[in-house]
Design an enzyme around this catalytic site. Structure first.
Site, PDB file in Angstrom:
ATOM      1  N   ASP A 260       0.847  -1.203   0.000  1.00 38.82           N
ATOM      2  CA  ASP A 260       0.000   0.000   0.000  1.00 38.82           C
ATOM      3  C   ASP A 260       0.876   1.245   0.000  1.00 38.82           C
ATOM      4  O   ASP A 260       0.390   2.343  -0.244  1.00 38.82           O
ATOM      5  CB  ASP A 260      -0.904  -0.008   1.238  1.00 38.82           C
ATOM      6  CG  ASP A 260      -1.832   1.188   1.273  1.00 38.82           C
ATOM      7  OD1 ASP A 260      -2.527   1.428   0.257  1.00 38.82           O
ATOM      8  OD2 ASP A 260      -1.852   1.914   2.296  1.00 38.82           O
ATOM      9  N   GLU A 265       6.290   8.237  -3.432  1.00 41.46           N
ATOM     10  CA  GLU A 265       4.844   8.277  -3.682  1.00 41.46           C
ATOM     11  C   GLU A 265       4.478   9.591  -4.373  1.00 41.46           C
ATOM     12  O   GLU A 265       4.786  10.642  -3.835  1.00 41.46           O
ATOM     13  CB  GLU A 265       4.090   8.136  -2.360  1.00 41.46           C
ATOM     14  CG  GLU A 265       4.338   6.781  -1.719  1.00 41.46           C
ATOM     15  CD  GLU A 265       3.538   6.542  -0.443  1.00 41.46           C
ATOM     16  OE1 GLU A 265       2.775   7.428  -0.015  1.00 41.46           O
ATOM     17  OE2 GLU A 265       3.670   5.452   0.117  1.00 41.46           O
ATOM     18  N   HIS A 284      -1.465   3.953  -1.119  1.00 45.21           N
ATOM     19  CA  HIS A 284      -1.418   4.469   0.261  1.00 45.21           C
ATOM     20  C   HIS A 284      -2.828   4.844   0.750  1.00 45.21           C
ATOM     21  O   HIS A 284      -3.069   5.987   1.174  1.00 45.21           O
ATOM     22  CB  HIS A 284      -0.468   5.664   0.371  1.00 45.21           C
ATOM     23  CG  HIS A 284       0.041   5.898   1.765  1.00 45.21           C
ATOM     24  ND1 HIS A 284       1.261   6.458   2.031  1.00 45.21           N
ATOM     25  CD2 HIS A 284      -0.509   5.658   2.988  1.00 45.21           C
ATOM     26  CE1 HIS A 284       1.434   6.565   3.345  1.00 45.21           C
ATOM     27  NE2 HIS A 284       0.361   6.082   3.946  1.00 45.21           N
ATOM     28  N   ILE A 285      -3.719   3.868   0.662  1.00 44.96           N
ATOM     29  CA  ILE A 285      -5.125   4.125   1.033  1.00 44.96           C
ATOM     30  C   ILE A 285      -5.528   3.432   2.335  1.00 44.96           C
ATOM     31  O   ILE A 285      -6.707   3.454   2.695  1.00 44.96           O
ATOM     32  CB  ILE A 285      -6.099   3.661  -0.084  1.00 44.96           C
ATOM     33  CG1 ILE A 285      -5.884   2.178  -0.425  1.00 44.96           C
ATOM     34  CG2 ILE A 285      -5.976   4.556  -1.307  1.00 44.96           C
ATOM     35  CD1 ILE A 285      -6.988   1.576  -1.288  1.00 44.96           C
ATOM     36  N   ALA A 287      -5.387   4.140   5.357  1.00 45.46           N
ATOM     37  CA  ALA A 287      -6.094   4.987   6.326  1.00 45.46           C
ATOM     38  C   ALA A 287      -7.300   5.689   5.704  1.00 45.46           C
ATOM     39  O   ALA A 287      -8.026   6.405   6.390  1.00 45.46           O
ATOM     40  CB  ALA A 287      -5.134   6.038   6.871  1.00 45.46           C
TER      41      ALA A 287
HETATM   42  C1  MLT Z   1      -0.565   7.277   8.682  1.00 45.39           C
HETATM   43  O1  MLT Z   1       0.631   7.440   8.930  1.00 45.39           O
HETATM   44  O2  MLT Z   1      -1.443   7.633   9.454  1.00 45.39           O
HETATM   45  C2  MLT Z   1      -0.998   6.651   7.403  1.00 45.39           C
HETATM   46  O3  MLT Z   1       0.058   6.074   6.718  1.00 45.39           O
HETATM   47  C3  MLT Z   1      -1.748   7.595   6.540  1.00 45.39           C
HETATM   48  C4  MLT Z   1      -0.978   8.817   6.206  1.00 45.39           C
HETATM   49  O4  MLT Z   1       0.243   8.793   6.073  1.00 45.39           O
HETATM   50  O5  MLT Z   1      -1.579   9.869   6.079  1.00 45.39           O
END
Ligand code: MLT
Length: 324
Positions: A260, A265, A284-285, A287
């Site tokens: 993810d 990125e 990177h989804i 969250a």
């Molecule tokens: C986090 O660190 O909370 C998650 O990877 C999501 C983000 O980076 O915004």
């Protein structure tokens, strides 16, 4: 009027509410993270900055921010924030360490199933007009060994869900209390990393990005995994050496991976990982659920407003009130 600079797409009900507050001036510039010169300029007049993971809050940026009282990170990871520099400047670092944990854990389970049952490739194949049932014969999660590398908040949520699928849980983590009741309830066996890698069918990574974890998963670790093993990373891309991973997949050292998160990125178009048919990718989804984002955005907006009004941050990393 206090100025809150929002440098990434931090949206939601709480942000809408913040923008309506008469004593706060929210400057919403969701692409500013990508323009360091403009960011350096905009931070001069800001009392608060709200970021996700792409804005680099460096010592240099902090030096350009004489009025800043709080850096609010809409998420859990603090690797894009020079917390030492921010703390030294007397500025509050606030974040949302647990608000999105459940969503991350659920995505990890989704990625296990995607790998085990070939869901993405079957989906792509059927859209080409095919109906290849036998080609996509997969495996069950039940009866398999899950290796959790980093069994803190998110790793535990993953383990609980995997247990419900009938998986056996092994873990490596030298920073948690291995006698904790949550681990007993899940029958977690703590192992040295090498042992975990040699026994697990699925390896799920839940580590912060630190100098000690950067490129931790490299050639020598892949060589210790079973050829049938799957690696799932929902933590930070840089924890995995992507060139070594691409080679391990190409040469059959491990069976597959789901990522993810990436070292860069967005990643370069057509890189070795993107080109591999043994990898399941998401942008990177982990969250990014409506529920998690509501909690995360609520938390950072609440803290930014509180600090700018002379109060205290609840989700503070260093201290609740500014020291400048
Ligand atoms: C986090 O660190 O909370 C998650 O990877 C999501 C983000 O980076 O915004």
């Amino acid at each position: 009027m206090s100025r809150i600079l929002v440098t990434e797409g931090v949206n939601g009900v709480a942000m809408d509410r913040l923008r309506e507050e008469s004593d706060l001036n929210v400057v919403f510039e969701p692409d500013l993270w990508n323009n360091p010169d403009a960011l350096n300029d905009a931070i001069k007049d800001a009392q608060a900055i709200i970021v996700r993971n792409q804005t680099q809050v460096t010592a240099e940026l902090i030096a350009a921010a004489p009025n800043l009282k709080i850096v609010a990170r809409a998420g859990a990871g603090l690797d894009n924030i020079d917390t030492d520099a921010v703390t030294k400047a007397g500025i509050v670092v606030s974040f949302a360490p647990s608000e999105n944990s459940l969503s991350v854990a659920e995505l990890a389970i989704g990625l296990f199933l995607s790998l085990a049952r070939n869901i993405p490739s079957a989906d792509q194949d059927i859209r080409k007009g095919n109906w290849n049932r036998a080609l996509f014969t997969g495996g069950e999660l039940s009866g398999k060994i899950l290796g959790v590398v980093g069994i803190g908040r998110i790793g535990t949520l993953v383990a609980q869900r995997a247990k419900a699928f009938g998986m056996t849980i092994v873990a490596h983590d030298n920073f948690v209390d291995q006698e904790g009741t949550q681990y007993k309830e899940l029958d977690v066996t703590f192992l040295e990393l090498d042992e975990l890698l040699g026994s697990a069918d699925f390896i799920t990574v839940h580590l912060p990005l630190l100098p000690s974890t950067r490129h931790m998963f490299t050639e020598s670790l892949f060589a210790k995994m079973k050829p049938s093993a799957y690696l799932v990373n929902t933590s930070r891309g840089e924890v995995v050496d992507e060139i070594a991973l691409a080679n391990a997949l190409e040469s059959g050292v491990i069976a597959g991976a789901a990522l993810d998160v990436r070292s860069t990125e967005p990643p370069a178009v057509g890189d070795a990982i993107v080109n591999s048919d043994k990898v399941v990718l998401t942008p990177h989804i982990a969250a990014f659920t409506h529920e998690a984002q509501e909690r995360v955005v609520e938390s950072v907006c609440r803290d930014a407003a509180a600090v700018l009004r002379g109060g205290a941050a609840e989700g503070f990393f260093n201290f609740p009130e500014p020291k400048r």
